[in-house]
Design a protein around this motif. Structure first.
Motif, PDB file in Angstrom:
ATOM      1  N   MET A 100       0.874  -1.250  -0.048  1.00  0.00           N
ATOM      2  CA  MET A 100      -0.098   0.027  -0.037  1.00  0.00           C
ATOM      3  C   MET A 100       0.950   1.239   0.136  1.00  0.00           C
ATOM      4  O   MET A 100       0.531   2.247  -0.629  1.00  0.00           O
ATOM      5  N   TRP A 103       1.364   2.578  -3.337  1.00  0.00           N
ATOM      6  CA  TRP A 103       0.248   3.502  -3.902  1.00  0.00           C
ATOM      7  C   TRP A 103       0.475   4.645  -3.288  1.00  0.00           C
ATOM      8  O   TRP A 103       0.418   5.656  -4.053  1.00  0.00           O
ATOM      9  N   THR A 121       9.297   1.310  -5.351  1.00  0.00           N
ATOM     10  CA  THR A 121       8.155   0.310  -4.797  1.00  0.00           C
ATOM     11  C   THR A 121       8.554  -0.904  -4.549  1.00  0.00           C
ATOM     12  O   THR A 121       9.386  -1.341  -5.469  1.00  0.00           O
ATOM     13  N   PRO A 126      -0.759  -0.528  -6.209  1.00  0.00           N
ATOM     14  CA  PRO A 126      -1.582   0.692  -6.574  1.00  0.00           C
ATOM     15  C   PRO A 126      -3.092   0.268  -7.070  1.00  0.00           C
ATOM     16  O   PRO A 126      -3.250  -0.935  -7.584  1.00  0.00           O
ATOM     17  N   ASP A 127      -4.196   1.066  -6.413  1.00  0.00           N
ATOM     18  CA  ASP A 127      -5.612   0.699  -6.872  1.00  0.00           C
ATOM     19  C   ASP A 127      -5.887  -0.852  -6.207  1.00  0.00           C
ATOM     20  O   ASP A 127      -6.809  -1.126  -6.881  1.00  0.00           O
ATOM     21  N   THR A 202       0.381  -7.084 -11.968  1.00  0.00           N
ATOM     22  CA  THR A 202       0.262  -5.604 -11.276  1.00  0.00           C
ATOM     23  C   THR A 202       1.268  -4.742 -11.665  1.00  0.00           C
ATOM     24  O   THR A 202       1.394  -3.459 -12.019  1.00  0.00           O
ATOM     25  N   LEU A 206       1.683  -1.314 -14.048  1.00  0.00           N
ATOM     26  CA  LEU A 206       2.334  -0.007 -13.454  1.00  0.00           C
ATOM     27  C   LEU A 206       3.485   0.217 -14.217  1.00  0.00           C
ATOM     28  O   LEU A 206       3.769   1.707 -14.817  1.00  0.00           O
TER      29      LEU A 206
END
Length: 252
Positions: A100, A103, A121, A126-127, A202, A206
């Motif tokens: 998280m 994000w 990251t 994200p999301d 994911t 990104l």
């Protein structure tokens, strides 16, 4: 040593800050995690060894900060992160966001690029409110969430996570994969191939979505979502040091 700050929104946030020289590093933790997690502690040790300024903190409803987790939203945690960076650091920072926290770091980068010198990251999520929790619910479960205000989701880390409808709705106002995402500074995405919480897909999404001249994705075979094995920690530290070396000429 744990200290506290009060955000402009009135929330009491716990933090630990290490003084040093040069551009600073800020760690943003994951959902239901805190600044005492393995990666956060390891980075604090790294900062002491290298003499770098370092900040870690607990978002509201996490760790020893005020508030209840169930009352939190992505927007509130973004505000907490922004307040901590603004009040407790000087100059653009290298943001290191786990799950998280990834994000949140992307939100900071999008909304306040002047605060960011570089970005890392770690299993960035994200999301996740929309693409993870909401997407996992069927029609009846979605109706139940709207009706009672929450759904309890099983967790690999112990007790179920109580995910509120407010968290889902607020998350829709903070999505970063549905609108342009410019990262005009060195950005590194670290991902484990054995991560069952955040998929490699994911990370690839990104990577494909973000724009910038210095973006790299590293997938570590066999690494899981915790990304906390000694080799993983070493990769995180080396990645931060690489970014610091790249930004030194233009900041230092």
């Amino acid at each position: 040593m744990t200290d506290y700050l009060t955000t402009p929104e009135g929330r009491r946030i716990a933090y630990d800050r290490i003084d040093g020289t040069g551009p600073g590093v800020v760690f943003l933790h994951g959902l239901k995690s805190d600044m005492q997690g393995t990666k956060a502690v390891a980075l604090a040790d790294w900062a002491r060894r290298t003499g770098r300024p370092f900040l870690r903190f607990d978002c509201s409803g996490h760790g020893v900060s005020g508030g209840a987790f169930e009352d939190g939203t992505i927007g509130q945690w973004f505000e907490d992160a922004r307040a901590a960076i603004r009040q407790l650091t000087q100059g653009p920072q290298v943001l290191v966001g786990s799950s998280m926290g990834g994000w949140l770091s992307l939100l900071i980068a999008r909304e306040h690029p002047e605060l960011v010198a570089g970005l890392v990251t770690i299993a960035g999520a994200p999301d996740f409110t929309e693409d993870g929790y909401w997407a996992a619910l069927d029609t009846a479960q979605r109706a139940q969430m709207v009706r009672q205000g929450y759904i309890d989701f099983p967790s690999d880390y112990g007790a179920p996570y109580r995910i509120s409808h407010a968290l889902i709705e607020d998350g829709r106002e903070r999505l970063v994969l549905r609108a342009p995402l410019s990262l005009p500074f060195p950005s590194r995405f670290l991902q484990g191939s054995a991560d069952t919480v955040v998929s490699v897909a994911t990370a690839l999404r990104l990577f494909d979505h973000a724009t910038g001249s210095d973006i790299r994705l590293s997938v570590v075979k066999g690494a899981d979502h915790r990304f906390s094995e000694p080799a993983d920690i070493a990769l995180i530290c080396n990645t931060i040091e690489e970014i610091l070396a790249r930004i030194a000429p233009r900041i230092g």
